[in-house]
Design a protein around this motif. Structure first.
Motif, mmCIF file in Angstrom:
data_model
loop_
_atom_site.group_PDB
_atom_site.id
_atom_site.type_symbol
_atom_site.label_atom_id
_atom_site.label_comp_id
_atom_site.label_asym_id
_atom_site.label_seq_id
_atom_site.Cartn_x
_atom_site.Cartn_y
_atom_site.Cartn_z
ATOM 1 N N LEU A 478 74.626 46.491 15.611
ATOM 2 C CA LEU A 478 73.865 47.715 15.870
ATOM 3 C C LEU A 478 72.912 48.023 14.715
ATOM 4 O O LEU A 478 71.745 48.382 14.921
ATOM 5 N N ALA A 479 73.410 47.868 13.470
ATOM 6 C CA ALA A 479 72.555 48.124 12.310
ATOM 7 C C ALA A 479 71.371 47.162 12.270
ATOM 8 O O ALA A 479 70.230 47.556 11.968
ATOM 9 N N ALA A 480 71.617 45.896 12.567
ATOM 10 C CA ALA A 480 70.540 44.912 12.585
ATOM 11 C C ALA A 480 69.503 45.246 13.644
ATOM 12 O O ALA A 480 68.291 45.106 13.438
ATOM 13 N N GLU A 481 69.982 45.720 14.806
ATOM 14 C CA GLU A 481 69.040 46.061 15.873
ATOM 15 C C GLU A 481 68.221 47.298 15.517
ATOM 16 O O GLU A 481 67.032 47.391 15.833
ATOM 17 N N VAL A 482 68.847 48.272 14.852
ATOM 18 C CA VAL A 482 68.094 49.450 14.406
ATOM 19 C C VAL A 482 66.988 49.031 13.434
ATOM 20 O O VAL A 482 65.836 49.478 13.528
ATOM 21 N N ALA A 483 67.322 48.138 12.490
ATOM 22 C CA ALA A 483 66.310 47.634 11.555
ATOM 23 C C ALA A 483 65.206 46.891 12.281
ATOM 24 O O ALA A 483 64.012 46.993 11.929
ATOM 25 N N SER A 484 65.589 46.149 13.321
ATOM 26 C CA SER A 484 64.587 45.407 14.088
ATOM 27 C C SER A 484 63.628 46.352 14.798
ATOM 28 O O SER A 484 62.410 46.119 14.829
ATOM 29 N N VAL A 485 64.156 47.435 15.354
ATOM 30 C CA VAL A 485 63.302 48.408 16.047
ATOM 31 C C VAL A 485 62.359 49.100 15.060
ATOM 32 O O VAL A 485 61.167 49.311 15.337
ATOM 33 N N VAL A 486 62.876 49.445 13.869
ATOM 34 C CA VAL A 486 62.042 50.088 12.847
ATOM 35 C C VAL A 486 60.886 49.169 12.453
ATOM 36 O O VAL A 486 59.713 49.597 12.368
ATOM 37 N N CYS A 487 61.175 47.894 12.215
ATOM 38 C CA CYS A 487 60.121 46.930 11.855
ATOM 39 C C CYS A 487 59.111 46.773 12.984
ATOM 40 O O CYS A 487 57.895 46.628 12.749
ATOM 41 N N LEU A 488 59.630 46.807 14.223
ATOM 42 C CA LEU A 488 58.729 46.683 15.366
ATOM 43 C C LEU A 488 57.792 47.887 15.454
ATOM 44 O O LEU A 488 56.587 47.756 15.749
ATOM 45 N N VAL A 489 58.319 49.097 15.203
ATOM 46 C CA VAL A 489 57.488 50.311 15.236
ATOM 47 C C VAL A 489 56.416 50.252 14.154
ATOM 48 O O VAL A 489 55.230 50.590 14.381
ATOM 49 N N ALA A 530 56.380 42.335 12.032
ATOM 50 C CA ALA A 530 56.799 41.635 13.262
ATOM 51 C C ALA A 530 57.777 40.503 12.941
ATOM 52 O O ALA A 530 58.770 40.291 13.655
ATOM 53 N N LEU A 531 57.502 39.768 11.846
ATOM 54 C CA LEU A 531 58.406 38.684 11.463
ATOM 55 C C LEU A 531 59.788 39.222 11.072
ATOM 56 O O LEU A 531 60.828 38.655 11.440
ATOM 57 N N ALA A 532 59.797 40.349 10.320
ATOM 58 C CA ALA A 532 61.077 40.965 9.964
ATOM 59 C C ALA A 532 61.822 41.433 11.205
ATOM 60 O O ALA A 532 63.055 41.324 11.306
ATOM 61 N N SER A 533 61.072 41.945 12.189
ATOM 62 C CA SER A 533 61.702 42.386 13.445
ATOM 63 C C SER A 533 62.328 41.221 14.185
ATOM 64 O O SER A 533 63.402 41.344 14.780
ATOM 65 N N VAL A 534 61.677 40.053 14.156
ATOM 66 C CA VAL A 534 62.231 38.869 14.827
ATOM 67 C C VAL A 534 63.561 38.463 14.203
ATOM 68 O O VAL A 534 64.556 38.226 14.901
ATOM 69 N N PHE A 535 63.586 38.379 12.864
ATOM 70 C CA PHE A 535 64.819 37.924 12.199
ATOM 71 C C PHE A 535 65.970 38.905 12.407
ATOM 72 O O PHE A 535 67.112 38.509 12.643
ATOM 73 N N THR A 536 65.690 40.194 12.302
ATOM 74 C CA THR A 536 66.775 41.174 12.500
ATOM 75 C C THR A 536 67.246 41.208 13.951
ATOM 76 O O THR A 536 68.426 41.420 14.226
ATOM 77 N N ALA A 537 66.332 40.980 14.893
ATOM 78 C CA ALA A 537 66.741 40.918 16.308
ATOM 79 C C ALA A 537 67.631 39.703 16.562
ATOM 80 O O ALA A 537 68.641 39.786 17.279
ATOM 81 N N LEU A 538 67.254 38.554 15.967
ATOM 82 C CA LEU A 538 68.103 37.368 16.109
ATOM 83 C C LEU A 538 69.487 37.597 15.497
ATOM 84 O O LEU A 538 70.512 37.174 16.050
ATOM 85 N N LEU A 591 58.942 41.512 22.057
ATOM 86 C CA LEU A 591 57.782 42.271 21.587
ATOM 87 C C LEU A 591 57.349 41.822 20.197
ATOM 88 O O LEU A 591 56.139 41.716 19.898
ATOM 89 N N ALA A 592 58.327 41.565 19.305
ATOM 90 C CA ALA A 592 57.995 41.115 17.958
ATOM 91 C C ALA A 592 57.262 39.780 17.997
ATOM 92 O O ALA A 592 56.312 39.545 17.223
#
Length: 606
Positions: A478-489, A530-538, A591-592
């Motif tokens: 969940l924490a990783a996904e929150v970070a991914s969403v923040v990077c995406l925004v 966007a790259l940070a969002s990809v890694f945190t989403a993975l 999206l990322a």
């Protein structure tokens, strides 16, 4: 196996003449052997029992038994009695009316041999479990250590050729001692129960089926009995003489080896894939196949998981080992304590459930003590005890199957009867001294009640480590996904700013490529986010899947569902939050990647 199967069990333990001592075990052993031979799932014999009969009745029963047989019939004759030898060396079997010194009052081995030779049946087995304790000449003095070889009385030249027959004896010679008209036991002659008990145990448990083909041959049975008797009494050596064409199968067994089915080609390819995630994903399919009611498919999957445990990297091997633990043999209860029982009291019975899928429940039970009786039931085992011998009982029941083995511990204290009370022999009914005399109270056996089935109820105890680990992994996902969403925004914000700058500069007459070069810093910020969002989403997807498998492995263990039921938050995490997090991570990843594509396009223009 033969279409027509017949057995005659002759057991004499009580004799009218005081010169023939009373034997202890023939009655109980005859009852046990008759039970296993007549069982349609084991011996499937038509069994007759002659117990404590005079010699002329035994001879008549032997005549009737061997007459009117067909060539395809299979016959078994079992003697459990005193064996005697005349002065001329002839072997005799004692009836209840046998008188030492009078051969006409016993059944001669010559008579039995003639009955075998004249029978039309082509498969005949003779078991001799006799206490060969004396000679026939009344009043003569015999030398200790002079042997009478029972197999010589049934040698091939005396039985005649061309017939299929076998003679198996409890010992290789007949040791005897004779004092006047009385037989003595100073030479420690073997008890019949050792030999017959081994026969019964080997057929009942199926342990005599050495090659696990589902059938117990005569040779397999002899090998098992030989080892069992020698283990219990090194001074006793069973012997055999066999003149049979081919194998004679005495009984069925439940130990037929399961032939593992081959795995589908795509599953084999996944197991051997160089991609560790693909190999790890194959464990889920193997786990599913292992719970199948098709035992061949289940065993094939089990063997594949065992190989992965031995050859895979640690974290994949650990997950394969967790899958194997789900099909371990699991008796409930794990131990039985019958408490204190009165000698000769009715046998106590306790049901033992076997938990898990069909592969875990497919096992054979082998008691370590002959006093323990085990019968299979629809849900597991029915365990009972023979309460005839007093003493402490502490032994196990070995449960062995394709997935491994475990031991069910059994304990009981059988207390001796008070002096003066009549002795009840197993398999007989003792008549009361008077028809209206009250029976003495019988102490009821203490039973260990079976555990109630697992029910969904609240439980506030500590959670198992596996559940805690799954919750932590879910929180990390969940924490990783929150970070991914923040990077995406942040990436989206940079993209909007870049768009406005490009519109403004191109509107002022600047070329698009030059306008991109002017906003390259903001383009780089967009790409980095966007790259940070990809890694945190993975990371969120990987952690979510590991948490899901950990939850599945934890909740497969008995009792976990009960413990988690009292914590609704655990089930919400497992069933709602965790799948939602993984699904959102997939959307964020898509999206990322779109923004990374835009960044790459800008770099190409520059």
């Amino acid at each position: 196996m033969n279409d027509s199967r017949h057995a005659l069990i002759i057991a004499n333990d009580d004799y009218e003449n005081p010169g023939l001592k009373k034997l202890v075990s023939p009655a109980a052993d005859a009852l046990a052997l008759a039970t296993v031979l007549s069982n349609p799932k084991i011996g499937d014999f038509d069994v007759q029992v002659a117990r404590n009969e005079p010699s002329w009745v035994i001879a008549r029963k032997l005549d009737d038994f061997f007459d009117e047989r067909r060539p395809g019939d299979a016959l078994i004759v079992h003697f459990s009695c005193h064996g005697l030898k005349s002065e001329s060396g002839q072997l005799f079997f004692a009836g209840t009316d046998t008188v030492p010194g009078k051969p006409s009052t016993a059944v001669s081995a010559d008579f039995v041999r003639d009955r075998i030779s004249s029978s039309r049946a082509q498969s005949i087995v003779l078991f001799l479990d006799c206490c060969y304790g004396g000679a026939f000449s009344q009043g003569m003095s015999m030398r200790a250590g002079e042997d009478v070889h029972v197999l010589e009385a049934f040698s091939p030249d005396k039985l005649g050729g061309g017939r299929g027959w076998a003679v198996i004896t409890a010992s290789n010679s007949m040791e005897y001692a004779f004092e006047g008209n009385h037989l003595s036991d100073q030479f420690d002659s073997p008890r019949p129960s050792v030999f017959t008990g081994a026969l019964v145990n080997g057929l009942t448990t199926g342990e005599a089926d050495r090659d696990e083909d589902g059938l117990v041959s005569l040779n397999e049975l002899y090998d098992y009995v030989y080892e069992r008797v020698r283990q219990e009494n090194p001074r006793q050596t069973p012997s055999r003489t066999i003149n049979l064409q081919g194998d004679l199968y005495v009984a069925h067994s439940g130990r037929k080896r399961i032939k593992p089915a081959k795995l589908p080609p795509d599953l084999q390819e996944a197991i051997s894939s160089p991609n560790v995630f693909t190999r790890r994903g194959a464990i889920s399919e193997l786990r599913f196949r292992m719970t199948s009611t098709d035992l061949e498919n289940a065993v094939g999957a089990h063997q594949a998981l065992v190989e992965m445990v031995n050859t895979e990297i640690q974290w994949v091997a650990d997950e394969a080992a967790a899958a194997l633990r789900e099909v371990a043999i699991s008796p409930q209860p794990a131990a039985l304590d019958f408490g204190s029982l009165a000698e000769g009291s009715p046998p106590p019975h306790t049901e033992v459930r076997l938990l898990g899928p069909a592969l875990a429940r497919h096992c054979e039970a082998s008691p370590e003590d002959d006093r323990i009786r085990v019968e299979k039931t629809a849900d597991g085992l029915d365990v009972s005890l023979d309460t005839s011998p007093a003493g402490q009982l502490s032994a196990g029941i070995a449960l062995k199957g394709p997935v491994g083995e475990t031991t069910l511990q059994v304990d009981a204290e059988i207390t001796a009867k008070p002096a003066g009370r009549p002795h009840v022999v197993v398999g007989t009914v003792a008549s009361p001294p008077h028809e209206h005399a009250p029976r003495p109270p019988v102490q009821q056996p203490q039973r260990v009640p079976p555990r109630p089935p697992i029910q969904a109820k609240a439980h506030k105890g500590p959670l198992p480590p596996k559940v805690k680990q799954a919750v932590v992994l879910s929180a990390c996902a969940l924490a990783a996904e929150v970070a991914s969403v923040v990077c995406l925004v942040l990436s989206l914000r940079s993209a909007l700013f870049v768009q406005s700058e490009l519109v403004e500069k191109t509107g002022a007459g600047m070329k698009f490529a030059d306008a991109v070069s002017k906003t390259m810093y903001d383009v780089g910020v967009m790409g980095g986010n966007a790259l940070a969002s990809v890694f945190t989403a993975l990371a969120a997807i990987a952690l979510g899947r590991i948490a899901g498998h950990t939850f599945a492995a934890a909740f497969a263990a008995p009792g976990i569902a009960v413990k988690a039921k009292g914590r609704p938050g655990i089930n919400r995490v497992r069933k709602v939050l965790l799948p939602g997090t993984v699904a959102l991570a997939h959307i964020t990843l898509s999206l990322a990647l779109l923004f990374i594509g835009a960044y790459a396009y800008c770099l190409a223009l520059r």
